[in-house]
Design an enzyme around this catalytic site. Structure first.
Site, short mmCIF file in Angstrom:
data_model
loop_
_atom_site.label_atom_id
_atom_site.label_comp_id
_atom_site.label_asym_id
_atom_site.label_seq_id
_atom_site.Cartn_x
_atom_site.Cartn_y
_atom_site.Cartn_z
N GLN A 84 12.94 4.38 5.44
CA GLN A 84 13.32 3.05 4.94
C GLN A 84 14.81 3.00 4.60
OE1 GLN A 84 12.53 1.26 0.99
NE2 GLN A 84 11.27 -0.19 2.13
N CYS A 141 13.50 -4.69 -2.78
CA CYS A 141 13.87 -4.04 -4.05
C CYS A 141 14.45 -5.06 -5.04
CB CYS A 141 14.88 -2.92 -3.81
SG CYS A 141 15.31 -2.07 -5.33
N LYS A 151 10.01 -4.62 4.90
CA LYS A 151 9.17 -4.76 3.71
C LYS A 151 9.85 -5.75 2.76
CE LYS A 151 6.91 -1.96 0.14
NZ LYS A 151 7.74 -2.15 -1.06
N GLY A 158 0.68 -4.42 -3.35
CA GLY A 158 0.80 -4.83 -4.75
C GLY A 158 -0.52 -4.74 -5.47
N ASP A 159 -0.58 -3.83 -6.45
CA ASP A 159 -1.75 -3.72 -7.33
C ASP A 159 -3.04 -3.29 -6.62
OD1 ASP A 159 0.06 -4.62 -9.17
OD2 ASP A 159 -0.81 -6.63 -9.36
N GLY A 173 1.01 1.93 -3.71
CA GLY A 173 2.11 2.66 -4.34
C GLY A 173 1.66 3.34 -5.61
N ARG A 174 1.78 2.62 -6.72
CA ARG A 174 1.52 3.24 -8.03
C ARG A 174 0.10 3.77 -8.15
NH1 ARG A 174 3.60 -1.82 -11.16
NH2 ARG A 174 2.60 -2.67 -9.30
C1 LIG Z 1 9.30 3.50 -9.20
C2 LIG Z 1 9.20 2.62 -7.99
C3 LIG Z 1 10.06 2.83 -6.94
C4 LIG Z 1 9.97 2.01 -5.79
N1 LIG Z 1 10.82 2.25 -4.75
C5 LIG Z 1 10.71 1.49 -3.62
C6 LIG Z 1 11.51 1.77 -2.47
O1 LIG Z 1 12.30 2.71 -2.44
N2 LIG Z 1 11.34 0.96 -1.40
C7 LIG Z 1 10.46 -0.09 -1.38
O2 LIG Z 1 10.34 -0.80 -0.39
N3 LIG Z 1 9.68 -0.35 -2.44
C8 LIG Z 1 9.78 0.43 -3.55
N4 LIG Z 1 8.95 0.17 -4.60
C9 LIG Z 1 7.94 -0.89 -4.48
C10 LIG Z 1 6.63 -0.34 -3.94
O3 LIG Z 1 6.77 0.11 -2.61
C11 LIG Z 1 5.52 -1.42 -3.98
O4 LIG Z 1 5.96 -2.50 -3.21
C12 LIG Z 1 5.24 -1.89 -5.39
O5 LIG Z 1 5.19 -0.82 -6.31
C13 LIG Z 1 3.91 -2.66 -5.45
O6 LIG Z 1 2.85 -1.88 -4.98
P1 LIG Z 1 1.86 -1.08 -5.98
O7 LIG Z 1 1.32 -2.06 -6.96
O8 LIG Z 1 0.81 -0.50 -5.07
O9 LIG Z 1 2.68 -0.02 -6.67
C14 LIG Z 1 9.01 0.98 -5.73
C15 LIG Z 1 8.14 0.80 -6.80
C16 LIG Z 1 8.20 1.61 -7.91
C17 LIG Z 1 7.23 1.40 -9.04
#
Ligand SMILES: Cc1cc2nc3c(=O)[nH]c(=O)nc-3n(C[C@H](O)[C@H](O)[C@H](O)COP(=O)(O)O)c2cc1C
Length: 337
Positions: free
Chosen positions: A80, A110, A149, A211-212, A234-235
């Site tokens: 990315q 971001c 993204k 997301g979530d 992600g999280r």
């Molecule tokens: C600590 C952190 C770092 C992240 N870094 C990136 C990143 O480098 N590139 C990106 O596209 N999204 C990044 N995100 C966003 C995640 O890819 C994702 O879109 C977001 O956390 C929502 O998904 P989730 O609820 O499954 O975590 C980051 C999110 C978090 C919490």
């Protein structure tokens, strides 16, 4: 109203690259480094993505950006890039291609001020022409598939993801991932999966909903509401990198791989810990690993005294940490229930 459920059983491909299933690990800076991606891949994720790499810094050989470019084995290498100047993005894409990237993803999502102040990340959603020109520049610069993204938009008054996605696809993007929040939401509120449906309807390439999403039920609901082709987690994978593979299996009706428990966690947590130490060197690594140790503890929900937890999280001594991982996850150091 019931929406049609996408056909998640048949194959998905990104610009000719076959993707083995429909649940991906989301890129997270500082978290989804090579050790984390390796584990998620081994436990069955369909795709993993590098941490965001600043394009200009990569082209000048910035050490941390070069580290982020390293490949984790087992899956296509999706890198990315972030930035807001076509020239740097194109050059960075070439550097990534030469380093073995298979897919280039561009960050339009971001929300961090230090990124959006330079018009990178989600700020690009406010400047559609510039956003489109970046995709064009990257697609011209490399033969690799390009993906984007993004978020739903900058704020609730500008939910322009469908327009930005259409422009990105016109410029050559072959997959679009949408985090169902606006930039102004940062990580607050709930992801609005149903809003991703307008993006699915706007483009002909696969759309990924994000997301979530933390488990199979939420993955199914997100797919149902959005009509997307795949989910990105992600999280929800922090401290449990197997979750992505579990969701992937369940989506196609396969038996979910079991959640590692108790002593089964010991070699996994040690591998992750040692992977982080070798990725960053011991001095930086012991600190970089703390959050992962804490997430493993949280996910395993072990009855642990505050003092023992503190000892493991704060120790700077790798052999002491490894002994604590063995004692804690192995069960010998847990409090009586
Ligand atoms: C600590 C952190 C770092 C992240 N870094 C990136 C990143 O480098 N590139 C990106 O596209 N999204 C990044 N995100 C966003 C995640 O890819 C994702 O879109 C977001 O956390 C929502 O998904 P989730 O609820 O499954 O975590 C980051 C999110 C978090 C919490």
């Amino acid at each position: 109203m019931m929406h049609s459920v996408p056909d998640t059983a048949s194959g998905l491909s990104i610009g000719g690259q076959a993707i083995r299933n429909r649940a991906f690990l989301a890129p997270m800076a500082g978290i989804t480094d090579r050790p984390m991606r390796m584990l998620a891949a081994r436990y069955g994720a369909g795709l993993v993505v590098s941490e965001m790499i600043a394009s200009a810094a990569l082209t000048t050989g910035h050490q941390d950006m070069v580290r982020k470019l390293s490949r984790s084995p087992g899956l296509p290498h999706m890198v990315q890039l972030a930035g807001c100047e076509a020239e740097w993005m194109a050059q960075a894409a070439k550097v990534a291609e030469d380093a073995g990237a298979d897919i280039i993803d561009i960050n339009f999502g971001c929300p961090a001020k230090r990124v959006t102040n330079g018009y990178a990340g989600s700020a690009l959603m406010r400047v559609p022409d510039l956003a489109q020109s970046l995709v064009e520049a990257v697609a011209r610069a490399t033969a690799l598939p390009v993906t984007v993204k993004m978020r739903l938009g900058w704020d609730d008054d500008s939910l322009n993801a469908p327009d930005i996605a259409r422009r990105a696809v016109d410029a050559g993007a072959q997959m679009i991932t949408v985090h169902g929040r606006t930039r102004q939401q940062f990580y607050k509120g709930e992801a609005r999966w149903e809003q991703v449906r307008a993006v699915v309807e706007a483009v002909t390439v696969p759309v990924v909903v994000n997301g979530d999403i933390t488990d199979v039920a939420r993955a199914r609901e997100a797919l149902d509401l959005s009509g997307a082709a795949a989910v990105m987690i992600g999280r929800g994978a922090q401290g449990q990198p197997w979750v992505v593979g579990q969701v992937a299996a369940a989506l196609v009706g396969e038996a979910m791989p079991a959640t590692p428990e108790g002593a089964e966690l010991v070699p996994i947590v040690i591998e992750h810990y040692e992977g982080v130490l070798s990725e960053y060197g011991v001095e930086v690594g012991v600190r970089a690993a703390r959050k992962h140790l804490d997430w493993y503890l949280e996910a395993a929900n072990l009855p642990l005294s505050k003092a023992t937890r503190k000892l493991m999280i704060e120790s700077q001594n790798p052999s002491e940490v490894i002994a604590l991982i063995e004692g804690i996850f192995g069960g010998d150091m847990l409090e009586a229930a």
